[in-house]
Design a protein around this motif. Structure first.
Motif, mmCIF file in Angstrom:
data_model
loop_
_atom_site.group_PDB
_atom_site.id
_atom_site.type_symbol
_atom_site.label_atom_id
_atom_site.label_comp_id
_atom_site.label_asym_id
_atom_site.label_seq_id
_atom_site.Cartn_x
_atom_site.Cartn_y
_atom_site.Cartn_z
ATOM 1 N N GLY A 111 2.076 7.697 -10.221
ATOM 2 C CA GLY A 111 2.339 8.820 -11.112
ATOM 3 C C GLY A 111 2.269 10.153 -10.394
ATOM 4 N N ALA A 112 1.909 11.174 -11.156
ATOM 5 C CA ALA A 112 1.793 12.509 -10.579
ATOM 6 C C ALA A 112 0.785 13.324 -11.369
ATOM 7 N N ASP A 113 0.096 14.167 -10.676
ATOM 8 C CA ASP A 113 -0.847 15.102 -11.273
ATOM 9 C C ASP A 113 -0.736 16.378 -10.449
ATOM 10 N N ALA A 114 0.174 17.266 -10.870
ATOM 11 C CA ALA A 114 0.435 18.487 -10.113
ATOM 12 C C ALA A 114 -0.072 19.680 -10.911
ATOM 13 N N LYS A 115 -0.839 20.522 -10.259
ATOM 14 C CA LYS A 115 -1.423 21.687 -10.924
ATOM 15 C C LYS A 115 -0.920 22.962 -10.245
ATOM 16 N N PHE A 116 -0.415 23.879 -11.074
ATOM 17 C CA PHE A 116 0.036 25.177 -10.581
ATOM 18 C C PHE A 116 -1.012 26.198 -10.972
ATOM 19 N N ILE A 148 9.305 5.295 -16.210
ATOM 20 C CA ILE A 148 8.807 6.312 -17.125
ATOM 21 C C ILE A 148 9.854 7.417 -17.251
ATOM 22 N N PRO A 149 10.378 7.649 -18.460
ATOM 23 C CA PRO A 149 11.380 8.712 -18.630
ATOM 24 C C PRO A 149 10.800 10.079 -18.288
ATOM 25 N N VAL A 150 11.621 10.955 -17.745
ATOM 26 C CA VAL A 150 11.159 12.285 -17.353
ATOM 27 C C VAL A 150 10.635 13.058 -18.564
ATOM 28 N N LYS A 151 11.178 12.779 -19.751
ATOM 29 C CA LYS A 151 10.732 13.480 -20.953
ATOM 30 C C LYS A 151 9.296 13.120 -21.337
ATOM 31 N N PHE A 167 0.826 -1.202 0.000
ATOM 32 C CA PHE A 167 0.000 0.000 0.000
ATOM 33 C C PHE A 167 0.863 1.256 0.000
ATOM 34 N N ILE A 168 1.868 1.287 0.836
ATOM 35 C CA ILE A 168 2.761 2.443 0.917
ATOM 36 C C ILE A 168 3.479 2.653 -0.408
ATOM 37 N N MET A 169 3.950 1.593 -1.029
ATOM 38 C CA MET A 169 4.677 1.714 -2.294
ATOM 39 C C MET A 169 3.785 2.252 -3.401
ATOM 40 N N THR A 170 2.514 1.903 -3.409
ATOM 41 C CA THR A 170 1.624 2.389 -4.460
ATOM 42 C C THR A 170 1.182 3.820 -4.219
ATOM 43 N N THR A 171 1.281 4.294 -2.999
ATOM 44 C CA THR A 171 0.868 5.671 -2.724
ATOM 45 C C THR A 171 2.014 6.665 -2.874
ATOM 46 N N LEU A 172 3.222 6.185 -3.051
ATOM 47 C CA LEU A 172 4.360 7.083 -3.219
ATOM 48 C C LEU A 172 4.447 7.529 -4.675
ATOM 49 N N ALA A 173 3.845 8.613 -4.974
ATOM 50 C CA ALA A 173 3.861 9.137 -6.329
ATOM 51 C C ALA A 173 5.069 10.044 -6.518
ATOM 52 N N CYS A 174 5.272 10.434 -7.763
ATOM 53 C CA CYS A 174 6.330 11.391 -8.063
ATOM 54 C C CYS A 174 6.018 12.716 -7.379
ATOM 55 N N ASN A 175 7.053 13.493 -7.138
ATOM 56 C CA ASN A 175 6.873 14.797 -6.526
ATOM 57 C C ASN A 175 7.230 15.867 -7.552
ATOM 58 N N ILE A 176 6.278 16.747 -7.851
ATOM 59 C CA ILE A 176 6.501 17.841 -8.788
ATOM 60 C C ILE A 176 6.190 19.150 -8.072
ATOM 61 N N THR A 177 7.141 20.080 -8.140
ATOM 62 C CA THR A 177 6.935 21.400 -7.534
ATOM 63 C C THR A 177 7.152 22.481 -8.590
ATOM 64 N N ALA A 226 1.130 19.420 -14.684
ATOM 65 C CA ALA A 226 2.117 18.424 -15.087
ATOM 66 C C ALA A 226 1.559 17.044 -14.755
ATOM 67 N N LEU A 227 1.622 16.146 -15.742
ATOM 68 C CA LEU A 227 1.042 14.807 -15.578
ATOM 69 C C LEU A 227 2.064 13.727 -15.892
ATOM 70 N N ARG A 228 2.159 12.759 -14.983
ATOM 71 C CA ARG A 228 2.981 11.562 -15.204
ATOM 72 C C ARG A 228 2.122 10.355 -14.868
ATOM 73 N N THR A 229 2.039 9.424 -15.791
ATOM 74 C CA THR A 229 1.190 8.259 -15.604
ATOM 75 C C THR A 229 2.048 7.001 -15.492
ATOM 76 N N CYS A 230 1.841 6.266 -14.399
ATOM 77 C CA CYS A 230 2.507 4.977 -14.233
ATOM 78 C C CYS A 230 1.705 4.151 -13.231
#
Length: 125
Positions: A116-121, A61-64, A14-24, A108-112
């Motif tokens: 992944g990550a879904d960060a909105k500025f 997933i490559p950063v690009k 559970f912990i491993m699946t909740t650790l998403a990428c961090n985007i600031t 910014a969206l990263r899917t895995c």
């Protein structure tokens, strides 16, 4: 003992699946000064510094492959991702284009399969 091992295994999974990428994000003016995202002006250009840090080890997933979505904001230009301080940095030159909305954004969206990550500025006027 089997219940304890099963419980610990499920907890770690559970912990491993909740650790998403961090985007600031950091917003800068033309002089490199930090700008309050609550006070942007229509037609102005800014530099949005995007920092990506992988929080779960070996990401496949490559950063690009990070996607950007905008609403009321135009990306004028962008640098390539650059490895920096254990993460990656990309600078987007943005222009606030929609003068009818009080709130515009860059997302910014990263899917895995690890969250992944879904960060909105969000920028306000």
């Amino acid at each position: 003992m089997k219940k304890l091992i099963l419980t610990l295994t499920l907890f770690v999974a559970f912990i491993m699946t909740t650790l998403a990428c961090n985007i600031t994000f950091t917003l800068l003016d033309s002089k490199g000064n930090t700008v309050n995202p609550q006070k942007v002006k229509n037609g102005e250009t800014y530099t949005l510094v995007v920092v990506y840090k992988n929080t779960h080890g070996n990401c496949e997933i490559p950063v690009k492959d990070t996607k950007f979505k905008t609403d009321g904001v135009k990306v004028v230009s962008a640098t390539d991702w650059k490895a920096e301080n254990g993460g990656y940095v990309r600078k987007l030159k943005i222009e606030i284009t929609d003068n009818k909305k009080s709130v515009v954004f860059v997302q910014a969206l990263r899917t895995c399969d690890r969250g992944g990550a879904d960060a909105k500025f969000i920028l306000k006027r």
